[in-house]
Design an enzyme around this catalytic site. Structure first.
Site, mmCIF file in Angstrom:
data_model
loop_
_atom_site.group_PDB
_atom_site.id
_atom_site.type_symbol
_atom_site.label_atom_id
_atom_site.label_comp_id
_atom_site.label_asym_id
_atom_site.label_seq_id
_atom_site.Cartn_x
_atom_site.Cartn_y
_atom_site.Cartn_z
ATOM 1 N N LYS A 1 0.859 -1.190 0.000
ATOM 2 C CA LYS A 1 0.000 0.000 0.000
ATOM 3 C C LYS A 1 0.883 1.223 0.000
ATOM 4 O O LYS A 1 1.837 1.310 0.778
ATOM 5 C CB LYS A 1 -0.848 -0.034 1.292
ATOM 6 C CG LYS A 1 -1.814 1.109 1.447
ATOM 7 C CD LYS A 1 -3.158 0.783 0.827
ATOM 8 C CE LYS A 1 -4.049 1.999 0.650
ATOM 9 N NZ LYS A 1 -3.673 2.875 -0.475
ATOM 10 N N LYS B 1 5.059 1.990 8.423
ATOM 11 C CA LYS B 1 3.857 2.716 8.877
ATOM 12 C C LYS B 1 2.657 1.792 9.027
ATOM 13 O O LYS B 1 1.957 1.815 10.036
ATOM 14 C CB LYS B 1 3.554 3.802 7.836
ATOM 15 C CG LYS B 1 2.644 4.898 8.288
ATOM 16 C CD LYS B 1 2.410 5.915 7.162
ATOM 17 C CE LYS B 1 3.669 6.601 6.702
ATOM 18 N NZ LYS B 1 3.400 7.640 5.680
ATOM 19 N N LYS C 1 5.359 2.381 -2.829
ATOM 20 C CA LYS C 1 5.247 3.794 -3.217
ATOM 21 C C LYS C 1 5.483 3.895 -4.711
ATOM 22 O O LYS C 1 6.144 3.043 -5.310
ATOM 23 C CB LYS C 1 6.293 4.637 -2.484
ATOM 24 C CG LYS C 1 5.921 6.101 -2.385
ATOM 25 C CD LYS C 1 4.890 6.343 -1.306
ATOM 26 C CE LYS C 1 4.498 7.801 -1.196
ATOM 27 N NZ LYS C 1 3.722 8.051 0.030
ATOM 28 N N ASN D 1 -2.722 19.517 1.212
ATOM 29 C CA ASN D 1 -3.715 18.676 1.889
ATOM 30 C C ASN D 1 -3.373 18.496 3.370
ATOM 31 O O ASN D 1 -4.200 18.754 4.243
ATOM 32 C CB ASN D 1 -3.784 17.326 1.157
ATOM 33 C CG ASN D 1 -4.727 16.365 1.848
ATOM 34 O OD1 ASN D 1 -4.466 15.916 2.969
ATOM 35 N ND2 ASN D 1 -5.846 16.065 1.233
ATOM 36 N N SER E 1 -7.402 5.080 4.400
ATOM 37 C CA SER E 1 -7.326 4.341 3.128
ATOM 38 C C SER E 1 -7.669 2.872 3.356
ATOM 39 O O SER E 1 -8.341 2.236 2.536
ATOM 40 C CB SER E 1 -5.920 4.421 2.533
ATOM 41 O OG SER E 1 -5.780 5.570 1.749
HETATM 42 P P1 NAD Z 1 0.191 18.616 -1.366
HETATM 43 O O1 NAD Z 1 0.682 18.470 -2.754
HETATM 44 O O2 NAD Z 1 -1.265 18.721 -1.127
HETATM 45 O O3 NAD Z 1 0.882 19.912 -0.686
HETATM 46 C C1 NAD Z 1 2.252 20.112 -0.621
HETATM 47 C C2 NAD Z 1 2.480 21.478 0.011
HETATM 48 O O4 NAD Z 1 3.881 21.682 0.221
HETATM 49 C C3 NAD Z 1 2.022 22.648 -0.842
HETATM 50 O O5 NAD Z 1 1.447 23.646 -0.021
HETATM 51 C C4 NAD Z 1 3.326 23.188 -1.440
HETATM 52 O O6 NAD Z 1 3.253 24.573 -1.752
HETATM 53 C C5 NAD Z 1 4.249 22.945 -0.281
HETATM 54 N N1 NAD Z 1 5.642 22.909 -0.662
HETATM 55 C C6 NAD Z 1 6.231 22.350 -1.742
HETATM 56 N N2 NAD Z 1 7.558 22.573 -1.730
HETATM 57 C C7 NAD Z 1 7.797 23.285 -0.594
HETATM 58 C C8 NAD Z 1 8.971 23.818 0.001
HETATM 59 N N3 NAD Z 1 10.166 23.657 -0.582
HETATM 60 N N4 NAD Z 1 8.845 24.476 1.173
HETATM 61 C C9 NAD Z 1 7.639 24.621 1.759
HETATM 62 N N5 NAD Z 1 6.498 24.168 1.247
HETATM 63 C C10 NAD Z 1 6.595 23.500 0.079
HETATM 64 O O7 NAD Z 1 0.840 17.404 -0.577
HETATM 65 P P2 NAD Z 1 0.325 16.742 0.778
HETATM 66 O O8 NAD Z 1 -0.551 15.620 0.429
HETATM 67 O O9 NAD Z 1 -0.137 17.810 1.700
HETATM 68 O O10 NAD Z 1 1.688 16.113 1.298
HETATM 69 C C11 NAD Z 1 2.623 16.873 2.076
HETATM 70 C C12 NAD Z 1 3.543 15.911 2.800
HETATM 71 O O11 NAD Z 1 2.761 15.042 3.620
HETATM 72 C C13 NAD Z 1 4.371 14.993 1.898
HETATM 73 O O12 NAD Z 1 5.635 14.751 2.483
HETATM 74 C C14 NAD Z 1 3.558 13.714 1.870
HETATM 75 O O13 NAD Z 1 4.355 12.583 1.545
HETATM 76 C C15 NAD Z 1 3.058 13.694 3.297
HETATM 77 N N6 NAD Z 1 1.884 12.862 3.482
HETATM 78 C C16 NAD Z 1 0.706 13.188 2.923
HETATM 79 C C17 NAD Z 1 -0.402 12.358 3.114
HETATM 80 C C18 NAD Z 1 -1.751 12.678 2.549
HETATM 81 O O14 NAD Z 1 -2.703 11.904 2.806
HETATM 82 N N7 NAD Z 1 -1.921 13.766 1.860
HETATM 83 C C19 NAD Z 1 -0.268 11.188 3.874
HETATM 84 C C20 NAD Z 1 0.962 10.893 4.466
HETATM 85 C C21 NAD Z 1 2.029 11.750 4.252
#
Ligand code: NAD
Length: 415
Positions: A72, A96, A108, A222, A349
């Site tokens: 996953k 995780k 991934k 997100n 999920s």
């Molecule tokens: P997303 O694409 O919705 O948002 C990413 C955010 O990071 C945006 O606001 C973008 O502007 C910002 N960003 C990009 N580069 C940047 C930088 N250099 N400095 C500061 N901000 C920056 O992505 P997301 O889903 O919110 O994921 C963010 C993190 O959380 C990732 O590391 C992802 O792997 C992790 N994550 C997300 C989820 C999920 O369900 N969305 C689950 C587990 C982990």
């Protein structure tokens, strides 16, 4: 630049000092199994773009470990995606799902593109073409993708549609994080942040944070945006946030609704009226809680001594490097590691997958109650182990996860 995969393998090697402890059920040799992924798929394929040109796309899908169930993990679209990053992310997914005791392994995927420079038509073409490349590799009882950085429910919908066209049957459980109309789960959109907030609530109680803790959040997608919304509703004070264009700061607390409106209408939080700060300054603010919610490798040996937060909640994957971890631990900063703190997303999920496979639809309240229970249980198991072995929470989370993975591996091996 630290290689996230090599850094994680070194973390595994460092765990060997705990082998022989009564709480550790694996040997150094067992750890060798986790030093490489089970299966890796690298694809390179042409896609016709809307301007008539042909673009060559590189993509990856890594199934790191499947001892505990189908693999996953999300699919990321980002210009910096490479195989080592995807391998690290896949290994973290295996850990995780084990920390949360979900019946999954870890995987991934990623494509090396910048979707911000593309129109929706081209993103759809690439998403569908990628699924045509990986469809043999994925499936509801095999390997289940989900969204990650710069992918969302719409991208999942295109991938699901392409998969179902190829297979000639409906199989909504082959992907999660899809729109509700296609079998997505209520609450998946805020699940990662809500899960992190539940972990923070436990930490705030355990480590006696103030009544209205101050928070800085790096990343406003997100994960970061929903964390800001939830924590504001819980009485926390959000004093700084940032996105890829930079950050904003207000000692009295930012207006989170305004931030969300301005981000959605202008594309960046930096367009609100507030003091501007950089993405490195936001990490070093005097706050109770720091939430890295953007990309990996943000807190390193270069800046770890400057971190002043009492608690770090890793919503991003891999925001703190191995050397930085040691400095934060020495400075008594409590770090809720990514494989625990951001596991709310994969947990919901899992609920989505269960609903798809059993043809059920659960209400949001039911999902959030189940999520809270899972997150608190996982935090408590990790915290107890950390206290028992005198380690930080990441070390304890790794040991808990690897115990479970190695137990499953050993049970499954034929004599
Ligand atoms: P997303 O694409 O919705 O948002 C990413 C955010 O990071 C945006 O606001 C973008 O502007 C910002 N960003 C990009 N580069 C940047 C930088 N250099 N400095 C500061 N901000 C920056 O992505 P997301 O889903 O919110 O994921 C963010 C993190 O959380 C990732 O590391 C992802 O792997 C992790 N994550 C997300 C989820 C999920 O369900 N969305 C689950 C587990 C982990």
């Amino acid at each position: 630049m630290i290689n996230p995969f090599e850094d994680t393998i070194e973390r595994l090697e460092e765990l060997t000092v705990h082998c022989g402890n009564e709480h550790v059920r694996f040997s150094k040799q067992d750890l060798d199994l986790l030093s490489k992924p089970r299966r890796t798929l690298v694809v390179n394929f042409p896609v016709k773009m809307s301007d008539g040109s042909l673009k060559i796309i590189n993509g990856y899908r890594v199934q790191y470990n499947d001892a505990r169930g189908p693999t996953k993990g999300g699919i990321r679209f980002h210009p910096d995606v490479d195989l080592d990053e995807v391998k690290a992310l896949a290994l973290w997914m295996a850990l995780k799902t084990a920390v949360l005791d979900l019946p999954f392994g870890g995987a991934k995927g990623g494509i090396t593109i910048n979707p911000k420079e593309m129109n929706q038509e081209d993103i759809e073409s690439i998403s569908r073409a990628f699924m045509r490349q990986i469809h043999h590799f994925v499936g509801a009882s095999k390997d289940i993708p989900a969204p990650d950085v710069y992918t969302n429910a719409q991208v999942m919908a295109w991938m699901l549609d392409e998969y179902e066209k190829i297979k000639g049957r409906k199989e909504p459980g082959m992907i999660t994080g899809k729109p509700i109309e296609l079998g997505g789960s209520a609450g998946r959109d805020i699940a990662t942040s809500l899960g992190g907030a539940y972990v923070l609530k436990e930490i705030a109680r355990e480590y006696k944070l103030s009544d209205s803790p101050s928070v800085a959040i790096q990343g406003f997608g997100n994960a970061g945006m929903n964390m800001a919304k939830i924590l504001k509703d819980w009485g926390y004070k959000i004093i700084a946030v940032s996105d890829s264009k930079g950050g904003v700061y207000s000692e009295e607390g930012l207006d989170v609704d305004n931030l969300i409106n301005v981000k959605s209408s202008t594309g960046s939080v930096t367009n609100i009226e507030a003091k501007k700060i950089t993405n490195s300054e936001i990490l070093e603010l005097v706050v109770d809680v720091l939430v890295p919610a953007a990309l990996g490798g943000q807190i390193t040996s270069e800046n770890a001594e400057n971190i002043k937060a009492k608690v770090v909640i890793e919503l991003a994957n891999g925001p703190v490097t191995r050397e930085a971890d040691k400095i934060l631990h020495k400075n008594n900063i409590v770090v809720a590691p990514d494989i625990l703190a951001n596991a709310g997303g994969v947990t919901v999920s899992y609920f989505e997958w269960v609903q798809n496979n059993s043809d059920e639809t659960w209400e949001k309240d039911v999902i959030f109650t189940k999520l809270e229970k899972k997150m608190i249980q996982a935090f408590q198991r990790v915290h107890e182990l950390a206290v028992n072995i005198g380690s930080d929470h990441r070390t304890a989370a790794y040991i808990l996860a690897i115990n479970r993975i190695i137990d499953a591996e050993k049970k499954g091996v034929s004599q």
